[in-house]
Design an enzyme around this catalytic site. Structure first.
Site, PDB file in Angstrom:
ATOM      1  N   ASP A  67       0.859  -1.173   0.000  1.00 27.50           N
ATOM      2  CA  ASP A  67       0.000   0.000   0.000  1.00 27.50           C
ATOM      3  C   ASP A  67       0.906   1.237   0.000  1.00 27.50           C
ATOM      4  O   ASP A  67       2.104   1.133   0.319  1.00 27.50           O
ATOM      5  CB  ASP A  67      -0.893  -0.018   1.247  1.00 27.50           C
ATOM      6  CG  ASP A  67      -1.668   1.259   1.412  1.00 27.50           C
ATOM      7  OD1 ASP A  67      -2.351   1.647   0.452  1.00 27.50           O
ATOM      8  OD2 ASP A  67      -1.590   1.877   2.495  1.00 27.50           O
ATOM      9  N   ASP A  79      -0.306   5.149   0.661  1.00 31.97           N
ATOM     10  CA  ASP A  79      -0.621   6.206   1.639  1.00 31.97           C
ATOM     11  C   ASP A  79      -0.710   5.630   3.035  1.00 31.97           C
ATOM     12  O   ASP A  79      -1.519   4.743   3.309  1.00 31.97           O
ATOM     13  CB  ASP A  79      -1.937   6.895   1.258  1.00 31.97           C
ATOM     14  CG  ASP A  79      -1.810   7.605  -0.065  1.00 31.97           C
ATOM     15  OD1 ASP A  79      -0.851   8.379  -0.212  1.00 31.97           O
ATOM     16  OD2 ASP A  79      -2.646   7.365  -0.951  1.00 31.97           O
TER      17      ASP A  79
HETATM   18  C1  XBP Z   1      -5.441   6.057   0.137  1.00 29.08           C
HETATM   19  C2  XBP Z   1      -6.584   6.851  -0.253  1.00 29.08           C
HETATM   20  C3  XBP Z   1      -6.362   7.912  -1.236  1.00 29.08           C
HETATM   21  C4  XBP Z   1      -5.631   9.117  -0.740  1.00 29.08           C
HETATM   22  C5  XBP Z   1      -5.831  10.256  -1.683  1.00 29.08           C
HETATM   23  O1  XBP Z   1      -5.872   4.783   0.586  1.00 29.08           O
HETATM   24  O2  XBP Z   1      -7.682   6.649   0.172  1.00 29.08           O
HETATM   25  O3  XBP Z   1      -7.615   8.333  -1.675  1.00 29.08           O
HETATM   26  O4  XBP Z   1      -6.162   9.511   0.516  1.00 29.08           O
HETATM   27  O5  XBP Z   1      -5.472   9.892  -2.973  1.00 29.08           O
HETATM   28  P1  XBP Z   1      -4.875   3.532   0.549  1.00 29.08           P
HETATM   29  P2  XBP Z   1      -6.285  10.409  -4.240  1.00 29.08           P
HETATM   30  O6  XBP Z   1      -3.701   3.911   1.375  1.00 29.08           O
HETATM   31  O7  XBP Z   1      -5.640   2.423   1.190  1.00 29.08           O
HETATM   32  O8  XBP Z   1      -4.547   3.243  -0.878  1.00 29.08           O
HETATM   33  O9  XBP Z   1      -6.785  11.790  -3.925  1.00 29.08           O
HETATM   34  O10 XBP Z   1      -5.255  10.380  -5.338  1.00 29.08           O
HETATM   35  O11 XBP Z   1      -7.419   9.446  -4.442  1.00 29.08           O
HETATM   36 MG    MG Z   2      -3.078   3.209   3.210  1.00 29.49          MG
END
Ligand code: XBP
Ligand code: MG
Length: 252
Positions: free
Chosen positions: A10, A12
């Site tokens: 993953d 973020d």
């Molecule tokens: C990450 C997200 C993303 C980011 C923003 O979740 O939910 O939406 O917050 O990115 P994970 P975007 O870590 O589970 O992948 O604005 O590019 O969608």
């Molecule tokens: Mg995440």
């Protein structure tokens, strides 16, 4: 030969703590540039994180009365501006990798483990993080970058993990996910993957029942020992998470 053939990361919250000081700030900059009054403070953003995907998150805030109504096209335009702001923040070096991420990536790569990314983030945002926080060579080192709208259903749906495994021709039995959030864990679980969770400020209290290891971070040998929140495989020597621990969880 280890059963652990592939690690899917993953982005973020797992590779780097991008949400509070990256995505959230970029959303607010985009709102301001567009002349909107709405701002997402840290606590509000924590509530909104239950919805994955930036465009989906804005739609959710509209529906609960936080933001004025907008068309999907307006949301997409606002989100494109947000992504540009985010790329700039990352280029300015705003968000470092989390402790132990580079070490574990390099350890796995040296051992011949296939590395990939499975994230709901927009590809352009992922590219910025790879370029500026990891290093350009990681565009080659990751065998797949599965991101954003490439699948219609974002996490907690399993689709992005299935997509990545399909591209890599690996099975759930030989793949492990690395996540930071409840939605991420649910996605990995639904795809049939074992999963290590490194929590952060936003996700520490979430439900990770069934995950294979829940820790504060991957950690480093020369830093304080990590916090162990759940260790169902009874792994020992867990001062920091190493490849040998991931392999042990796969039953090696
Ligand atoms: C990450 C997200 C993303 C980011 C923003 O979740 O939910 O939406 O917050 O990115 P994970 P975007 O870590 O589970 O992948 O604005 O590019 O969608
Ligand atoms: Mg995440």
């Amino acid at each position: 030969m280890s059963k652990l053939k592939c690690l899917l990361w993953d982005v973020d919250g797992t590779l780097a703590d991008t949400e509070r000081d990256g995505h959230r700030v970029a959303f607010n900059m985009a709102f301001e540039t567009a002349g909107l009054e709405r701002r997402w403070d840290e606590a509000t953003y924590g509530e909104l994180l239950k919805v994955t995907g930036g465009k989906e998150r804005m739609r959710f805030d509209i529906e609960r009365g936080g933001m004025a109504d907008m068309s999907d096209a307006q949301i997409a335009e606002l989100h494109a501006g947000k992504t540009q702001m985010y790329q700039q923040l990352i280029a300015d070096g705003a968000i470092p990798l989390r402790p132990g991420v580079r070490r574990l990536l390099e350890e796995a790569r040296a051992a011949g483990v296939i590395l990939g990314v499975s994230t709901t983030t927009t590809p352009a945002a992922l590219d910025a993080l790879i370029e500026h926080s990891l290093g350009h060579e990681w565009f080659d080192y990751f065998a797949v970058l599965a991101a954003g709208d490439i699948v219609p259903a974002k996490k907690p749906a399993p689709d992005i993990y299935r997509y990545a495994m399909d591209k890599l021709d690996v099975s759930p039995a030989e793949t492990m996910a690395l996540e930071d959030s409840g939605n991420g864990w649910l996605s990995a679980q639904a795809a049939g993957l074992k999963c290590v969770v490194t929590v952060n400020g936003y996700t520490r209290g979430q439900d990770f029942a069934g995950a294979d290891l829940v820790v504060s971070e991957f950690g480093e040998a020369d830093r304080a020992a990590i916090d162990i929140l759940d260790n169902p495989h009874a792994l020992d020597d867990l001062h920091h998470v190493q490849l040998k621990h991931l392999q042990a969880m796969m039953g090696d």
